[in-house]
Design a protein around this motif. Structure first.
Motif, PDB file in Angstrom:
ATOM      1  N   THR A   1       6.870  27.143  30.092  1.00  0.00           N
ATOM      2  CA  THR A   1       7.446  25.963  30.738  1.00  0.00           C
ATOM      3  C   THR A   1       8.528  26.333  31.743  1.00  0.00           C
ATOM      4  OG1 THR A   1       9.165  25.676  29.055  1.00  0.00           O
ATOM      5  CG2 THR A   1       7.018  24.625  28.644  1.00  0.00           C
ATOM      6  N   ARG A   2       9.102  27.533  31.598  1.00  0.00           N
ATOM      7  CA  ARG A   2      10.193  28.005  32.461  1.00  0.00           C
ATOM      8  C   ARG A   2      11.405  27.075  32.388  1.00  0.00           C
ATOM      9  NH1 ARG A   2       7.043  30.702  37.713  1.00  0.00           N
ATOM     10  NH2 ARG A   2       5.609  31.936  36.425  1.00  0.00           N
ATOM     11  N   ARG A   3      11.585  26.456  31.249  1.00  0.00           N
ATOM     12  CA  ARG A   3      12.759  25.605  31.048  1.00  0.00           C
ATOM     13  C   ARG A   3      14.010  26.483  31.085  1.00  0.00           C
ATOM     14  NH1 ARG A   3      11.020  23.224  26.971  1.00  0.00           N
ATOM     15  NH2 ARG A   3      12.006  24.460  25.337  1.00  0.00           N
ATOM     16  N   PRO A   4      15.012  26.160  31.917  1.00  0.00           N
ATOM     17  CA  PRO A   4      16.191  27.016  32.084  1.00  0.00           C
ATOM     18  C   PRO A   4      16.966  27.199  30.784  1.00  0.00           C
ATOM     19  CG  PRO A   4      16.060  25.401  33.853  1.00  0.00           C
ATOM     20  CD  PRO A   4      15.042  24.999  32.835  1.00  0.00           C
TER      21      PRO A   4
ATOM     22  N   ARG B   1       1.913  30.340  47.480  1.00  0.00           N
ATOM     23  CA  ARG B   1       1.827  29.202  48.399  1.00  0.00           C
ATOM     24  C   ARG B   1       3.213  28.679  48.801  1.00  0.00           C
ATOM     25  NH1 ARG B   1      -2.864  25.113  46.511  1.00  0.00           N
ATOM     26  NH2 ARG B   1      -2.471  24.443  48.656  1.00  0.00           N
ATOM     27  N   ALA B   2       4.244  29.308  48.280  1.00  0.00           N
ATOM     28  CA  ALA B   2       5.600  28.778  48.478  1.00  0.00           C
ATOM     29  C   ALA B   2       6.006  28.752  49.942  1.00  0.00           C
ATOM     30  CB  ALA B   2       6.602  29.589  47.657  1.00  0.00           C
ATOM     31  N   ALA B   3       5.783  29.832  50.661  1.00  0.00           N
ATOM     32  CA  ALA B   3       6.254  29.907  52.045  1.00  0.00           C
ATOM     33  C   ALA B   3       5.597  28.842  52.911  1.00  0.00           C
ATOM     34  CB  ALA B   3       6.000  31.297  52.617  1.00  0.00           C
TER      35      ALA B   3
ATOM     36  N   VAL C   1      13.654  36.548  29.718  1.00  0.00           N
ATOM     37  CA  VAL C   1      13.846  36.915  31.128  1.00  0.00           C
ATOM     38  C   VAL C   1      12.635  36.421  31.905  1.00  0.00           C
ATOM     39  CG1 VAL C   1      14.145  38.772  32.799  1.00  0.00           C
ATOM     40  CG2 VAL C   1      15.257  38.913  30.555  1.00  0.00           C
ATOM     41  N   GLY C   2      12.839  35.372  32.686  1.00  0.00           N
ATOM     42  CA  GLY C   2      11.736  34.833  33.469  1.00  0.00           C
ATOM     43  C   GLY C   2      11.426  35.665  34.688  1.00  0.00           C
ATOM     44  N   GLU C   3      12.475  36.168  35.342  1.00  0.00           N
ATOM     45  CA  GLU C   3      12.252  36.944  36.561  1.00  0.00           C
ATOM     46  C   GLU C   3      13.424  37.879  36.807  1.00  0.00           C
ATOM     47  OE1 GLU C   3      10.510  36.175  40.995  1.00  0.00           O
ATOM     48  OE2 GLU C   3      12.168  34.871  40.405  1.00  0.00           O
ATOM     49  N   VAL C   4      13.103  39.081  37.272  1.00  0.00           N
ATOM     50  CA  VAL C   4      14.076  40.013  37.842  1.00  0.00           C
ATOM     51  C   VAL C   4      13.918  39.927  39.351  1.00  0.00           C
ATOM     52  CG1 VAL C   4      14.807  42.413  38.040  1.00  0.00           C
ATOM     53  CG2 VAL C   4      13.885  41.567  35.859  1.00  0.00           C
TER      54      VAL C   4
ATOM     55  N   MET D   1      13.417  24.477  49.331  1.00  0.00           N
ATOM     56  CA  MET D   1      13.535  25.928  49.476  1.00  0.00           C
ATOM     57  C   MET D   1      12.275  26.608  48.959  1.00  0.00           C
ATOM     58  SD  MET D   1      15.189  28.569  50.374  1.00  0.00           S
ATOM     59  CE  MET D   1      15.547  30.274  50.033  1.00  0.00           C
ATOM     60  N   ALA D   2      11.816  27.615  49.650  1.00  0.00           N
ATOM     61  CA  ALA D   2      10.649  28.386  49.208  1.00  0.00           C
ATOM     62  C   ALA D   2      11.077  29.331  48.087  1.00  0.00           C
ATOM     63  CB  ALA D   2      10.053  29.166  50.378  1.00  0.00           C
ATOM     64  N   TYR D   3      11.203  28.782  46.897  1.00  0.00           N
ATOM     65  CA  TYR D   3      11.715  29.452  45.695  1.00  0.00           C
ATOM     66  C   TYR D   3      10.492  29.931  44.910  1.00  0.00           C
ATOM     67  CZ  TYR D   3      14.809  29.502  41.464  1.00  0.00           C
ATOM     68  OH  TYR D   3      15.550  29.827  40.347  1.00  0.00           O
ATOM     69  N   PRO D   4      10.077  31.159  45.091  1.00  0.00           N
ATOM     70  CA  PRO D   4       8.785  31.585  44.549  1.00  0.00           C
ATOM     71  C   PRO D   4       8.618  31.336  43.052  1.00  0.00           C
ATOM     72  CG  PRO D   4       9.601  33.212  46.095  1.00  0.00           C
ATOM     73  CD  PRO D   4      10.711  32.226  45.882  1.00  0.00           C
ATOM     74  N   TYR D   5       9.627  31.668  42.256  1.00  0.00           N
ATOM     75  CA  TYR D   5       9.487  31.564  40.798  1.00  0.00           C
ATOM     76  C   TYR D   5       9.287  30.120  40.347  1.00  0.00           C
ATOM     77  CZ  TYR D   5      10.548  32.065  35.826  1.00  0.00           C
ATOM     78  OH  TYR D   5      10.491  32.024  34.442  1.00  0.00           O
ATOM     79  N   ARG D   6       9.845  29.173  41.075  1.00  0.00           N
ATOM     80  CA  ARG D   6       9.764  27.778  40.654  1.00  0.00           C
ATOM     81  C   ARG D   6       8.942  26.895  41.595  1.00  0.00           C
ATOM     82  NH1 ARG D   6      12.326  26.489  36.248  1.00  0.00           N
ATOM     83  NH2 ARG D   6      13.747  28.027  35.370  1.00  0.00           N
TER      84      ARG D   6
END
Length: 450
Positions: free
Chosen positions: A390-393, A203-205, A370-373, A191-196
């Motif tokens: 690191t964006r670790r959940p 470059r996601a798309a 909050v990583g992303e809104v 999936m083109a998941y921009p945040y991850r």
């Protein structure tokens, strides 16, 4: 948009007693003795009534509703137009089976969905009961129309809980664990998941599409691909908005290769994102569109709408079901559509988005957890992380904040493959005051816990 159920007192005074109250606690005892433990309950506060943006439990506690029964009560609980049409239908008949003795309201709902879904081509609609049922029938239609078998779904997707729908769904717990084997000829693409996206959102798309194309052409075979199914904004997957252009490129590949492009709009449809259907934001006309949730104002109804030549591919009796397009649900849908059109609820969804972006943005400014809104319309989310680098959940923090809100009388849902997304799906008739109160509680939760 206000309601006589809305408290004008301080937020904390909405709750008359701790949750669960005495009556709810007794009902919960009965539930544990009578209902399968596989049917989970988020909050043991048993509903007594609801209206607009409020749910009231049997102990008199009032909850601000930022969930809408998972995007179902889009026009509010017991919307007057929905209630009036259903009451009138109750006085006439409750069921015949459309396949046996048909009725006008089914035809009217089909006409409305043919009118409202993207595209001006000739369309047909078939009605069912649930989102999962719509998804399974969309795949049936694609397979019989193309004579092919392969179906491609995406990472983080959610398409339902029946066997084929579970095969299409990405998340194991709690949806798939122990329930296999699942339907075959289902393949999964990134999936083109921009945040991850590993190399960055810009470059996601392109990279996600190239990975999809490699899978589709080299592993599945374009000539074997009956359908590609994609949510314009992923629901249970975490309100992931695909990188711009990705949705459109997938649709274009399907058109070029004779595959059916299915837009799963079960959660995003019916004004939820600010337009009738979220596919419109990518200027995309899907071959088939699935609807459910907000379609019928709280009654169970779903549909598949699409190109006439595809929808007519199945033989007589190949589509349907005993309860599909029940007359009560059809009348409810007609009332809900009237409420959406005459109440300007698409515009209202965009107003809700603006309010949420301000409130959620203020929380994000204070809290690096909050990583992303993200989101669109009245379909907004916060993704929480333990470390912004690191964006670790941050799944545990997400659960604690949700529980704080529930204890304070605000209904909030979580989502995401990593269980680290707070998602907000308020009714489109909720008042600004209710939204402001709910966001204030959410801010308090972050200040106390994050």
């Amino acid at each position: 948009m206000s309601s006589d159920l809305v408290s004008r007192e301080p937020t904390a005074d909405r709750l008359r007693c701790p949750v669960p109250g005495r009556r709810s606690a007794e009902l919960d005892r009965r539930r544990r003795a009578a209902v399968s433990s596989g049917v989970g309950v988020l909050l043991p506060a048993y509903a007594d009534r609801g209206e607009d943006g409020v749910v009231v439990d049997v102990d008199g506690n009032r909850f601000i509703d930022l969930a809408s029964g998972v995007a179902v009560t889009t026009v509010g609980n017991r919307n007057p137009r929905v209630v009036a049409r259903v009451r009138d239908q109750l006085d006439r008949f409750t069921h015949t089976g459309f396949f046996l003795t048909p009725y006008e309201s089914y035809v009217e709902v089909a006409e409305e969905l043919n009118r409202l879904t993207p595209g001006t081509h000739e369309k047909r609609t078939a009605l069912f009961n649930s989102g999962a049922e719509a998804v399974e029938n969309a795949v049936k239609i694609a397979r019989t129309a193309t004579g092919r078998r392969g179906v491609i779904a995406f990472d983080h997707a959610f398409h339902g809980r029946t066997n084929l729908a579970m095969a299409l769904t990405a998340k194991n717990q709690p949806y798939k664990a122990g329930f296999g084997p699942f339907a075959g000829e289902v393949h999964r693409a990134p999936m083109a998941y921009p945040y991850r996206w590993p190399s960055g959102p810009e470059r996601a798309a392109q990279e996600a599409f190239e990975a999809f194309r490699t899978l589709a052409e080299k592993q599945v075979g374009a000539e074997n691909t009956a359908a590609v199914i994609l949510e314009p904004i992923q629901g249970e997957g975490g309100f992931v908005v695909p990188a711009p252009g990705f949705f459109r490129e997938i649709a274009r590949w399907c058109a070029d290769n004779g595959a059916v492009f299915i837009a799963d709009e079960v959660q995003t449809g019916m004004c939820r994102t600010g337009d009738w259907f979220a596919s419109s934001y990518e200027h995309t006309v899907p071959d088939l569109v699935t609807t459910a949730k907000g379609l019928a104002g709280g009654l169970p109804l779903s549909g598949v709408t699409g190109r006439a030549e595809l929808m007519d591919a199945a033989g007589p009796g190949g589509l349907g079901g005993t309860y599909g397009g029940n007359p009560l649900a059809c009348e409810a849908a007609l009332g809900a559509i009237e409420a959406m059109e005459e109440g300007g609820l698409g515009v209202r969804a965009r107003e809700i988005e603006a309010l949420f972006r301000t409130g959620l943005g203020a929380i994000a400014d204070r809290h690096p957890s909050v990583g992303e809104v993200r989101g669109r319309g009245a379909m907004m989310a916060l993704e929480l992380v333990e470390d912004p680098d690191t964006r670790r959940p941050a799944a545990a923090l997400t659960r604690r904040i949700q529980q704080y809100c529930l204890d304070a009388g605000v209904l909030v849902l979580t989502a995401g493959t990593f269980d680290n997304v707070l998602r907000f799906l308020p009714p489109l008739v909720i008042s600004d005051e209710q939204l402001t109160q709910g966001l204030a509680v959410l801010g308090e939760a972050f200040d106390a816990l994050a």
